[in-house]
Design a protein around this motif. Structure first.
Motif, mmCIF file in Angstrom:
data_model
loop_
_atom_site.group_PDB
_atom_site.id
_atom_site.type_symbol
_atom_site.label_atom_id
_atom_site.label_comp_id
_atom_site.label_asym_id
_atom_site.label_seq_id
_atom_site.Cartn_x
_atom_site.Cartn_y
_atom_site.Cartn_z
ATOM 1 N N GLU A 217 0.990 -1.191 -0.051
ATOM 2 C CA GLU A 217 -0.128 -0.048 0.000
ATOM 3 C C GLU A 217 0.934 1.297 -0.020
ATOM 4 N N THR A 218 2.090 1.002 0.775
ATOM 5 C CA THR A 218 2.939 2.268 0.769
ATOM 6 C C THR A 218 4.193 1.959 0.031
ATOM 7 N N PHE A 219 4.528 2.975 -0.806
ATOM 8 C CA PHE A 219 5.739 2.781 -1.737
ATOM 9 C C PHE A 219 6.937 3.174 -0.966
ATOM 10 N N MET A 220 7.882 2.409 -0.817
ATOM 11 C CA MET A 220 9.105 2.490 0.004
ATOM 12 C C MET A 220 10.077 2.911 -0.544
ATOM 13 N N LEU A 221 10.676 3.979 -0.345
ATOM 14 C CA LEU A 221 11.730 4.899 -1.367
ATOM 15 C C LEU A 221 12.888 4.954 -0.072
ATOM 16 N N LEU A 357 7.349 6.799 -10.876
ATOM 17 C CA LEU A 357 7.651 5.539 -10.237
ATOM 18 C C LEU A 357 6.588 4.866 -9.753
ATOM 19 N N LEU A 358 5.821 5.698 -8.816
ATOM 20 C CA LEU A 358 4.591 5.192 -8.337
ATOM 21 C C LEU A 358 3.572 4.591 -9.197
ATOM 22 N N ASP A 359 3.590 5.367 -10.310
ATOM 23 C CA ASP A 359 2.593 4.875 -11.461
ATOM 24 C C ASP A 359 2.994 3.971 -12.238
ATOM 25 N N THR A 360 4.202 3.652 -12.171
ATOM 26 C CA THR A 360 4.780 2.541 -12.935
ATOM 27 C C THR A 360 4.511 1.118 -12.473
ATOM 28 N N PRO A 361 3.959 0.111 -13.408
ATOM 29 C CA PRO A 361 3.353 -0.959 -13.102
ATOM 30 C C PRO A 361 4.592 -1.839 -12.163
ATOM 31 N N LEU A 362 4.336 -2.804 -11.426
ATOM 32 C CA LEU A 362 5.233 -3.572 -10.771
ATOM 33 C C LEU A 362 6.088 -4.193 -11.606
ATOM 34 N N THR A 363 5.615 -4.819 -12.806
ATOM 35 C CA THR A 363 6.115 -5.953 -13.637
ATOM 36 C C THR A 363 7.631 -4.868 -14.404
ATOM 37 N N VAL A 364 6.950 -3.509 -14.526
ATOM 38 C CA VAL A 364 8.047 -2.808 -15.216
ATOM 39 C C VAL A 364 9.208 -2.418 -14.350
ATOM 40 N N ARG A 365 8.763 -2.097 -12.949
ATOM 41 C CA ARG A 365 9.881 -1.748 -11.895
ATOM 42 C C ARG A 365 10.887 -2.917 -11.684
ATOM 43 N N GLN A 366 10.297 -4.002 -11.586
ATOM 44 C CA GLN A 366 10.879 -5.461 -11.382
ATOM 45 C C GLN A 366 11.913 -5.534 -12.786
ATOM 46 N N THR A 367 11.667 -5.183 -13.942
ATOM 47 C CA THR A 367 12.407 -5.100 -15.107
ATOM 48 C C THR A 367 13.658 -4.188 -14.865
ATOM 49 N N MET A 368 13.222 -3.030 -14.385
ATOM 50 C CA MET A 368 14.223 -1.987 -14.256
ATOM 51 C C MET A 368 15.530 -2.504 -13.104
ATOM 52 N N GLY A 369 14.889 -3.259 -11.890
ATOM 53 C CA GLY A 369 15.723 -3.618 -10.938
ATOM 54 C C GLY A 369 16.582 -4.769 -11.572
ATOM 55 N N THR A 370 15.850 -5.866 -12.253
ATOM 56 C CA THR A 370 16.791 -6.977 -12.927
ATOM 57 C C THR A 370 17.714 -6.330 -13.822
ATOM 58 N N ASN A 371 17.690 -5.454 -14.585
ATOM 59 C CA ASN A 371 18.551 -4.700 -15.300
ATOM 60 C C ASN A 371 19.691 -4.219 -14.677
#
Length: 394
Positions: A217-221, A357-371
């Protein structure tokens, strides 16, 4: 097996706070025929902790087979005369009898965490008639000038520049952490062929692949690392203030001279919290709690020569996207497609990037992190960096 002495006043042993570059290099150098001994100060940089007991001038400890020779240095606070006395004491003790417990070196590396440490390395290499390697971590005095600490024509700046030139000329090879340091060093009439780039890295043996992030629910930066003037974290706090009631929380973990003023700047912000530093070995588990990281630097000319930040590589190894808020001449986040780049010193732009980033789908953020993680594995594994260092050494 050959022996190399590494003089790094602020070297950290495993399990302590801060970067462990030389320990990690030393551990893997053994695979390539080199035994490294690290010569460091008994006074820890960030905490003031004294590793030596009263009356001890030096002590030889071993961590995972790596020798650390601690030299007694006086306690100090701030960046005044006390710190200068601490630096000078380290250099004097390194040139004295304290190094007797170590095997004679076949090469000496002097690291410019400050110029006197590197100068002591040059003197020791001359004493043992072995090659000297000058590791450039910070550009002295250029960093102090660009940060406004010294004027360009201050006597201390002139003296440091003379010493800097002596170290460049006296080195068999210059090992730079900064990818574009040659742009600065060539003004000393030094050939670029004499300069080798050896950045910071990650010991992947101690930083396993992270678990994927989960919806929350809360995005952790998160930010962990030094709270100093160059980090410009007031920009991050100002951006958080612009986010209003957005479901995002910022955790600032670490310590430094700016922390008190940062706490004051964050007064009234329920979405910002401050936490004490954690040991290096605790970083992987801590980083796994984040949804994204923020890396922030002030806009200073010295970053035109590039950066090689321990914490940035920790962020990337954690498999999460990073907001790269810097105008440095190199940008590992852009190179890796591992996050979003933001202009420094512009809180509104950083706030917009956080919203993005908040509006970015989780799957896209996962791809960024994997990269980002794959980029670190390919370019900044300490085992590969140790092989490169072994090739540089004689």
């Amino acid at each position: 097996m050959k022996n190399v002495w590494i003089l790094n006043h602020y070297a950290q042993e495993p399990g302590s706070f801060g970067g462990t570059r030389h320990f990690d290099l030393a551990k893997h150098l053994r695979e390539f025929g080199w035994k490294a001994s690290i010569i460091a100060a008994g006074t820890e940089l960030n905490t003031g902790r004294q590793r030596l007991a009263a009356g001890e001038n030096h002590r030889l400890d071993t961590f995972d087979g790596i020798d650390f020779l601690w030299l007694a240095t006086p306690a100090y606070q701030g960046n005044g005369l006390g710190r200068l006395r601490n630096m000078a004491t380290y250099a004097v003790r390194a040139l004295g009898k304290s190094t007797a417990p170590l095997p004679p070196p076949d090469a000496v590396i002097g690291s410019s965490v400050h110029p006197l440490a590197a100068w002591a390395g040059l003197r020791l290499a001359s004493r043992f008639n072995v090659p000297f390697f000058f590791e450039v971590r910070d550009l002295w005095p250029e960093t102090l000038i660009d940060m406004g600490t010294l004027s360009r024509n201050h006597p201390a700046a002139i003296a440091m520049r003379m010493l800097e030139g002596r170290l460049y000329r006296g080195a068999e090879k210059i090992i730079s952490l900064l990818p574009h340091a040659h742009r600065y060093i060539r003004r000393f009439d030094i050939s670029e062929d004499k300069i080798a780039w050896l950045p910071n890295g990650i010991d992947l043996d101690r930083f396993p692949s992270p678990p994927p992030p989960l919806p929350a629910e809360t995005f952790m930066l998160m930010y962990f690392g030094a709270h100093g003037g160059a980090n410009g974290l007031d920009n991050v706090i100002a951006a958080m203030r612009l986010l209003g009631d957005q479901p995002v929380r910022l955790r600032l973990i670490g310590d430094g001279p700016s922390k008190t003023s940062l706490v004051e700047a964050a007064a009234g912000l329920a979405n910002v919290s401050f936490e004490p530093p954690v040991p290096k070995d605790a970083i992987p588990a801590l980083a796994a709690q984040a949804d994204a990281f923020v890396f922030n630097l002030i806009d200073a000319p010295v970053f035109n020569y590039g950066i090689s930040s321990n914490k940035l590589f920790d962020f990337m190894a954690s498999g999460r996207p990073t907001l790269f808020c810097s105008s440095a001449s190199n940008n590992p986040i852009a190179d890796a497609s591992g996050g979003i780049t933001v202009q420094p010193g512009k809180p509104a732009a950083l706030a917009d990037a956080i919203r993005q980033l908040l509006d970015t789908p989780l799957t896209v953020r996962q791809t960024m992190g994997t990269n980002a993680r794959e980029y670190i594995e390919k370019n900044h594994d300490f085992r590969s960096l140790a092989r490169k260092l072994a090739d540089i050494l004689p």
